[in-house]
Scaffold this active site. Sequence first.
Site, PDB file in Angstrom:
ATOM      1  N   HIS A   1      70.511 -62.153 -74.387  1.00 10.71           N
ATOM      2  CA  HIS A   1      71.415 -62.657 -73.298  1.00 10.71           C
ATOM      3  C   HIS A   1      71.301 -61.638 -72.095  1.00 10.71           C
ATOM      4  O   HIS A   1      71.430 -62.130 -70.979  1.00 10.71           O
ATOM      5  CB  HIS A   1      72.975 -62.661 -73.667  1.00 10.71           C
TER       6      HIS A   1
ATOM      7  N   SER B   1      73.451 -64.806 -81.801  1.00 11.58           N
ATOM      8  CA  SER B   1      74.627 -64.004 -81.921  1.00 11.58           C
ATOM      9  C   SER B   1      74.823 -64.421 -83.373  1.00 11.58           C
ATOM     10  O   SER B   1      75.378 -63.543 -84.207  1.00 11.58           O
ATOM     11  CB  SER B   1      75.912 -64.427 -81.283  1.00 11.58           C
TER      12      SER B   1
ATOM     13  N   LYS C   1      84.413 -73.317 -82.281  1.00  9.08           N
ATOM     14  CA  LYS C   1      83.237 -72.492 -83.153  1.00  9.08           C
ATOM     15  C   LYS C   1      83.735 -71.319 -83.849  1.00  9.08           C
ATOM     16  O   LYS C   1      83.078 -70.568 -84.506  1.00  9.08           O
ATOM     17  CB  LYS C   1      82.419 -72.033 -82.000  1.00  9.08           C
TER      18      LYS C   1
ATOM     19  N   ARG D   1      64.992 -70.466 -76.044  1.00  5.08           N
ATOM     20  CA  ARG D   1      64.204 -69.633 -76.963  1.00  5.08           C
ATOM     21  C   ARG D   1      63.059 -70.230 -77.700  1.00  5.08           C
ATOM     22  O   ARG D   1      62.050 -69.720 -77.617  1.00  5.08           O
ATOM     23  CB  ARG D   1      65.110 -69.279 -77.979  1.00  5.08           C
TER      24      ARG D   1
HETATM   25  P1  ADP Z   1      76.137 -71.394 -76.471  1.00  2.00           P
HETATM   26  O1  ADP Z   1      77.190 -71.454 -77.680  1.00  2.00           O
HETATM   27  O2  ADP Z   1      76.588 -72.077 -75.519  1.00  2.00           O
HETATM   28  O3  ADP Z   1      74.802 -71.979 -76.982  1.00  2.00           O
HETATM   29  P2  ADP Z   1      75.202 -68.800 -76.766  1.00  2.00           P
HETATM   30  O4  ADP Z   1      76.241 -67.339 -76.483  1.00  2.00           O
HETATM   31  O5  ADP Z   1      74.673 -68.967 -78.056  1.00  2.00           O
HETATM   32  O6  ADP Z   1      76.099 -69.973 -76.052  1.00  2.00           O
HETATM   33  O7  ADP Z   1      74.228 -68.841 -75.614  1.00  2.00           O
HETATM   34  C1  ADP Z   1      74.370 -68.807 -74.295  1.00  2.00           C
HETATM   35  C2  ADP Z   1      72.945 -69.094 -73.694  1.00  2.00           C
HETATM   36  O8  ADP Z   1      71.934 -67.731 -73.628  1.00  2.00           O
HETATM   37  C3  ADP Z   1      72.186 -70.117 -73.967  1.00  2.00           C
HETATM   38  O9  ADP Z   1      71.502 -70.644 -72.837  1.00  2.00           O
HETATM   39  C4  ADP Z   1      71.114 -69.587 -74.967  1.00  2.00           C
HETATM   40  O10 ADP Z   1      70.190 -70.580 -75.335  1.00  2.00           O
HETATM   41  C5  ADP Z   1      70.943 -68.396 -74.335  1.00  2.00           C
HETATM   42  N1  ADP Z   1      70.596 -67.647 -75.343  1.00  2.00           N
HETATM   43  C6  ADP Z   1      70.964 -67.130 -76.583  1.00  2.00           C
HETATM   44  N2  ADP Z   1      70.274 -66.179 -77.156  1.00  2.00           N
HETATM   45  C7  ADP Z   1      69.230 -65.914 -76.453  1.00  2.00           C
HETATM   46  C8  ADP Z   1      67.940 -65.158 -76.464  1.00  2.00           C
HETATM   47  N3  ADP Z   1      67.657 -64.424 -77.559  1.00  2.00           N
HETATM   48  N4  ADP Z   1      66.949 -64.961 -75.502  1.00  2.00           N
HETATM   49  C9  ADP Z   1      67.346 -66.130 -74.316  1.00  2.00           C
HETATM   50  N5  ADP Z   1      68.364 -66.771 -74.249  1.00  2.00           N
HETATM   51  C10 ADP Z   1      69.400 -66.776 -75.055  1.00  2.00           C
END
Ligand code: ADP
Length: 167
Positions: A24, A135, A48, A97
């Site tokens: 992130h 996460s 969630k 990703r």
């Molecule tokens: P959500 O529950 O909305 O998917 P996340 O917190 O998992 O929320 O992810 C938020 C954003 O960050 C999404 O666009 C996700 O694809 C992106 N994201 C999550 N992990 C990574 C990563 N390792 N590298 C790049 N982008 C990521």
Amino acid sequence: MMKQEHGITVAVYPGSFDPVTYGHLDIIHRAAKVFDKLIVAVLNNTSKNPLFTLEERMDLIRRVTKDLPNVEVDGFRDLMVNYMKHRNVRLIVRGLRAVSDFEYELQMASTNHKLNSDVETFFMTSKPQYSYLSSSIVKEIARFHGPVVDLVPPEVEEALQNKFPRA
Ligand code: ADP
């Protein structure tokens, strides 16, 4: 490029961030260079069943982005397009990703655009070293006291240790 808020380009980066990872943070750093202002919007998604409260997730993001003056951290419970209308923002940033992210992201971007045709979604591909990082994976490792040092900033590592204390 669409201009808002007195001629500056503002984008929102929404997500659960439960907790924020280096994946992130990489997107946040890169998007903060592209847009004049980036709002990291933390979704209070009770369905969630998050490990960290909304306040804890926002606080961690604030601490790890304190060196980025054009990044703001906010929380929202509303439908994305309603939140964006309320904030007067039209641009969404999301990270991609792997191919597995694509179907869901396409559905979300199309839906948001259908709900409000002013809304545009921009995708940034993750750095290869973070393409496996989520996460959920971080929480699984931390639950069993495995090393998360390469996956999250030290502030998040400490917060995880507090959630999963060693017996
Ligand atoms: P959500 O529950 O909305 O998917 P996340 O917190 O998992 O929320 O992810 C938020 C954003 O960050 C999404 O666009 C996700 O694809 C992106 N994201 C999550 N992990 C990574 C990563 N390792 N590298 C790049 N982008 C990521």
